[in-house]
Design a protein around this motif. Structure first.
Motif, mmCIF file in Angstrom:
data_model
loop_
_atom_site.group_PDB
_atom_site.id
_atom_site.type_symbol
_atom_site.label_atom_id
_atom_site.label_comp_id
_atom_site.label_asym_id
_atom_site.label_seq_id
_atom_site.Cartn_x
_atom_site.Cartn_y
_atom_site.Cartn_z
ATOM 1 N N LEU A 231 -6.121 33.204 16.998
ATOM 2 C CA LEU A 231 -6.686 34.498 16.620
ATOM 3 C C LEU A 231 -6.560 35.518 17.747
ATOM 4 C CD1 LEU A 231 -9.894 33.289 14.753
ATOM 5 C CD2 LEU A 231 -7.925 34.441 13.742
ATOM 6 N N VAL A 232 -6.749 35.056 18.996
ATOM 7 C CA VAL A 232 -6.635 35.959 20.139
ATOM 8 C C VAL A 232 -5.267 36.624 20.169
ATOM 9 C CG1 VAL A 232 -6.441 36.027 22.648
ATOM 10 C CG2 VAL A 232 -8.393 34.906 21.586
ATOM 11 N N PHE A 233 -4.225 35.831 19.920
ATOM 12 C CA PHE A 233 -2.868 36.381 20.007
ATOM 13 C C PHE A 233 -2.394 36.993 18.685
ATOM 14 C CE2 PHE A 233 -2.899 33.386 23.563
ATOM 15 C CZ PHE A 233 -2.393 34.202 24.572
ATOM 16 N N ALA A 234 -3.012 36.610 17.562
ATOM 17 C CA ALA A 234 -2.561 37.131 16.278
ATOM 18 C C ALA A 234 -3.160 38.493 15.963
ATOM 19 C CB ALA A 234 -2.906 36.146 15.160
ATOM 20 N N LEU A 235 -4.373 38.739 16.456
ATOM 21 C CA LEU A 235 -5.036 40.001 16.133
ATOM 22 C C LEU A 235 -4.453 41.146 16.958
ATOM 23 C CD1 LEU A 235 -8.735 38.781 15.919
ATOM 24 C CD2 LEU A 235 -7.093 39.078 14.066
ATOM 25 N N LYS A 236 -4.411 42.269 16.373
ATOM 26 C CA LYS A 236 -3.871 43.439 17.053
ATOM 27 C C LYS A 236 -4.792 43.874 18.186
ATOM 28 C CE LYS A 236 -1.626 45.191 12.870
ATOM 29 N NZ LYS A 236 -1.554 46.310 11.898
ATOM 30 N N SER A 237 -4.195 44.347 19.254
ATOM 31 C CA SER A 237 -4.980 44.858 20.378
ATOM 32 C C SER A 237 -5.609 46.183 19.978
ATOM 33 C CB SER A 237 -4.085 45.043 21.604
ATOM 34 O OG SER A 237 -4.823 45.577 22.662
ATOM 35 N N ARG A 238 -6.921 46.262 20.119
ATOM 36 C CA ARG A 238 -7.623 47.487 19.749
ATOM 37 C C ARG A 238 -8.928 47.550 20.516
ATOM 38 N NH1 ARG A 238 -11.808 46.460 16.330
ATOM 39 N NH2 ARG A 238 -11.941 44.329 15.508
ATOM 40 N N LYS A 239 -9.554 48.719 20.488
ATOM 41 C CA LYS A 239 -10.839 48.881 21.161
ATOM 42 C C LYS A 239 -11.940 48.344 20.263
ATOM 43 C CE LYS A 239 -13.845 52.212 23.454
ATOM 44 N NZ LYS A 239 -14.037 53.634 23.849
ATOM 45 N N ILE A 240 -12.732 47.372 20.813
ATOM 46 C CA ILE A 240 -13.825 46.763 20.048
ATOM 47 C C ILE A 240 -15.135 47.373 20.528
ATOM 48 C CG2 ILE A 240 -14.970 44.600 19.453
ATOM 49 C CD1 ILE A 240 -12.386 43.147 20.083
ATOM 50 N N THR A 241 -15.847 48.027 19.599
ATOM 51 C CA THR A 241 -17.067 48.736 19.983
ATOM 52 C C THR A 241 -18.257 47.807 20.190
ATOM 53 O OG1 THR A 241 -17.550 49.101 17.645
ATOM 54 C CG2 THR A 241 -16.331 50.837 18.815
ATOM 55 N N ASP A 242 -18.280 46.702 19.467
ATOM 56 C CA ASP A 242 -19.380 45.734 19.600
ATOM 57 C C ASP A 242 -19.214 44.990 20.930
ATOM 58 O OD1 ASP A 242 -21.204 43.675 19.457
ATOM 59 O OD2 ASP A 242 -20.831 43.243 17.348
ATOM 60 N N GLY A 243 -20.192 45.159 21.844
ATOM 61 C CA GLY A 243 -20.088 44.550 23.162
ATOM 62 C C GLY A 243 -20.013 43.038 23.126
ATOM 63 N N LYS A 244 -20.830 42.411 22.244
ATOM 64 C CA LYS A 244 -20.832 40.943 22.172
ATOM 65 C C LYS A 244 -19.461 40.434 21.753
ATOM 66 C CE LYS A 244 -24.221 40.853 19.263
ATOM 67 N NZ LYS A 244 -24.552 42.285 19.247
ATOM 68 N N ALA A 481 -22.467 31.999 19.015
ATOM 69 C CA ALA A 481 -23.585 31.641 18.139
ATOM 70 C C ALA A 481 -24.252 32.888 17.572
ATOM 71 C CB ALA A 481 -24.592 30.796 18.920
ATOM 72 N N ILE A 482 -24.421 33.920 18.395
ATOM 73 C CA ILE A 482 -25.020 35.174 17.915
ATOM 74 C C ILE A 482 -24.157 35.802 16.831
ATOM 75 C CG2 ILE A 482 -25.617 37.525 18.607
ATOM 76 C CD1 ILE A 482 -26.410 36.376 21.354
ATOM 77 N N LEU A 483 -22.842 35.785 17.049
ATOM 78 C CA LEU A 483 -21.936 36.356 16.049
ATOM 79 C C LEU A 483 -21.961 35.573 14.742
ATOM 80 C CD1 LEU A 483 -18.886 37.202 18.349
ATOM 81 C CD2 LEU A 483 -20.520 38.803 17.357
ATOM 82 N N LEU A 484 -22.039 34.240 14.835
ATOM 83 C CA LEU A 484 -22.111 33.423 13.631
ATOM 84 C C LEU A 484 -23.416 33.649 12.876
ATOM 85 C CD1 LEU A 484 -20.620 29.971 14.720
ATOM 86 C CD2 LEU A 484 -19.707 31.525 13.003
ATOM 87 N N LEU A 485 -24.525 33.789 13.611
ATOM 88 C CA LEU A 485 -25.816 34.065 12.963
ATOM 89 C C LEU A 485 -25.781 35.400 12.236
ATOM 90 C CD1 LEU A 485 -28.312 32.810 15.713
ATOM 91 C CD2 LEU A 485 -27.978 31.822 13.437
#
Length: 519
Positions: A231-244, A481-485
């Motif tokens: 997933l790290v390499f497949a997803l496009k590089s972009r700015k992620i606003t969610d800090g977590k 874990a926070i993201l999954l919750l």
């Protein structure tokens, strides 16, 4: 369904199982270097030494001529003690050793009362730096436990506990005069945590159950890391606003390799130890045939008062009785820190051989020849010796758990690439390994213990790097874990009719990244 969605589904499905593995193995993994950092250290590194005179050993041939003393003897040597040089007899690998005084009147062949117990007390005081009067308890230990796990290998040992709140405990091996292990109350607690959580020692009686449980967890972590990396390499590089989510992804870039290294090498180690029949390790040498020995010890005068570790009676070529004199290291060679015990320093400064039948100092005989002779006895006369090398430092092939240096590594051509590690002091086979064993040891050394970094960083810095990586693994796991919750909470809301519409369910472009775990 596209490939990225499949990776995301598997990554999320395995999330909670991977989190369990992370918590168990990362926390217990941190406890391992803590034992070295905060555990007790010995006051002495090298074994005790002694000096001998011709008069002190004049009675030795008479003692060795007595069948009652040498019957069934497997190791015969003179050792230092609180009472001066004593004759030590080892008859097997499990029972206490017998001791005989050299200064008794002629005809006396009675062993020293509780000689092995007294020797253990003296060695414990020597290595701890504390007086024998502070010894609160001493017992002969014949099995492994949390305080003295099987990684230490040597048995039997004496468990010597000193008085005091720290419950300082030493495990001494009297045959080699070695400090096999040293612990206190806090280190024993950490050792128990490590064994129960990291190696699942609580399942030792159910080996296949342990293999299946740990194997499933490790495979889960490997798949979890692989899908996260994809997933790290497949997803496009972009700015992620969610800090977590952003920090989770950044840490995923840094931690996927340690995760795969730890999980793969741990799984390999588990399979090897559970399914591959080990070769026999420690074995005693041949018994010296009872012969009349010379009383000529004039060779002692040629050594000019040099200190000895021991004088052992061994079987040379053709069973010829030889005295092997282990010379103590020169003064000033003691290591500067306790960590050097993991790297190893030879406990001898060389060796000399004397023909015990004639009393003649042998100028043309060496440890190399004796090591090759021993290897031939253990491996069989039909095999060919391809290499002989002195081992003076611990490494992947021969690590600090063996507690003996120097030893000789003899490689034989037996179709399995067997290496024999022999100790010419007493003719003991200390360890042996095959190609299949060395492949696993190398994998574990490089990928699990990061031993390849030690020459560049030193052991202390390497351990700090491992602990820091484990702490980051716990951090990325908490973020995951926070993201999954949050994801599960959003799913429940959208499943309730009339509930307010929440943020869309995560897509691959917003998916959490891997939370690696230590194996």
């Amino acid at each position: 369904m596209n490939l990225r969605k499949q990776w995301l589904q598997w990554h999320n499905r395995l999330g909670w199982y991977a989190l369990a593995g992370i918590l168990v193995w990362a926390i217990s993994g941190i406890s391992h270097p803590m034992m070295a950092w905060f555990g007790p250290s010995a006051a002495k590194f090298f074994p005790p030494s002694m000096t001998l005179s011709q008069g002190a050993v004049g009675r030795l041939p008479d003692l060795l001529a007595d069948p009652a003393i040498t019957a069934d003897a497997r190791v015969i040597k003179l050792v230092p003690s609180a009472q001066g040089a004593l004759l030590q007899i080892t008859r097997n690998e499990r029972d206490a050793r017998s001791y005989y005084r050299l200064d008794e009147h002629p005809g006396s062949t009675a062993p020293v009362t509780d000689g092995d117990l007294q020797q253990a007390r003296w060695l414990a005081a020597y290595y701890s730096g504390r007086p024998t009067e502070e010894i609160a308890d001493i017992q002969l230990q014949t099995r492994f436990d949390n305080a003295y796990p099987s990684v230490n290998r040597l048995l039997p040992v004496y468990r010597v506990r000193f008085a005091g709140d720290d419950r300082l405990t030493l495990f001494v091996h009297t045959e080699t005069a070695a400090l096999a292990s040293m612990t206190d109350a806090s280190k024993t607690l950490l050792q128990g945590v490590f064994r129960q959580l990291h190696t699942f020692a609580w399942l030792d009686e159910l080996e296949y159950g342990r293999l299946m449980l740990i194997g499933l967890l490790m495979l889960t972590l490997a798949v979890f890391a692989t899908t996260g990396l994809a997933l790290v390499f497949a997803l496009k590089s972009r700015k992620i606003t969610d800090g977590k989510r952003r920090y989770h992804r950044w840490l995923g870039y840094a931690l996927w390799l340690p995760l795969l290294g730890w999980s793969a090498s741990g799984f390999y180690h588990l399979l090897q130890s559970s399914l591959v029949e080990p070769v026999e390790g420690l074995r005693l040498g041949e018994t010296v045939v009872s012969v009349e020995l010379s009383g000529d010890f004039t060779w002692l005068s040629e050594l000019d008062g040099r200190a000895f570790n021991s004088v052992s009676l061994i079987a040379g070529d053709g069973g010829e009785p030889l005295y092997r004199i282990g010379l103590a290291p020169e003064a000033g060679t003691a290591p500067g820190s306790r960590n050097q015990r993991f790297d190893g320093r030879p406990s001898e400064g060389g060796a000399l051989f004397v023909n015990a039948r004639t009393g003649r100092l042998l100028q043309d005989y060496s440890d190399r020849q004796q090591a090759q002779l021993l290897a031939g006895r253990f491996a069989g006369a039909a095999v060919t010796i391809t290499d002989t090398e002195l081992v003076t430092r611990y490494g992947p092939d021969y690590d600090f758990r063996n507690k003996r240096l120097p030893v000789w590594r003899v490689t034989v051509d037996d179709g399995r690439g067997t290496m024999l590690f022999v100790d010419p002091v007493t003719g003991v086979l200390v360890d042996q390994s095959r190609r299949i064993d060395r492949s696993e040891r190398l994998s574990f050394s490089l990928l699990h213990k990061w031993s390849h970094l030690t020459p560049f960083t030193g052991r202390q810095v390497r351990d700090v790097m491992i602990v820091a990586t484990l702490m980051l693994l716990l951090t990325i796991s908490a973020l995951g874990a926070i993201l999954l919750l949050g994801r599960n909470k959003r799913r429940r809301r959208t499943a309730v009719p009339g509930a307010p519409v929440a943020s869309p369910v995560q897509t691959p472009d917003s998916a959490p990244q891997p939370a690696p775990a230590n194996s």
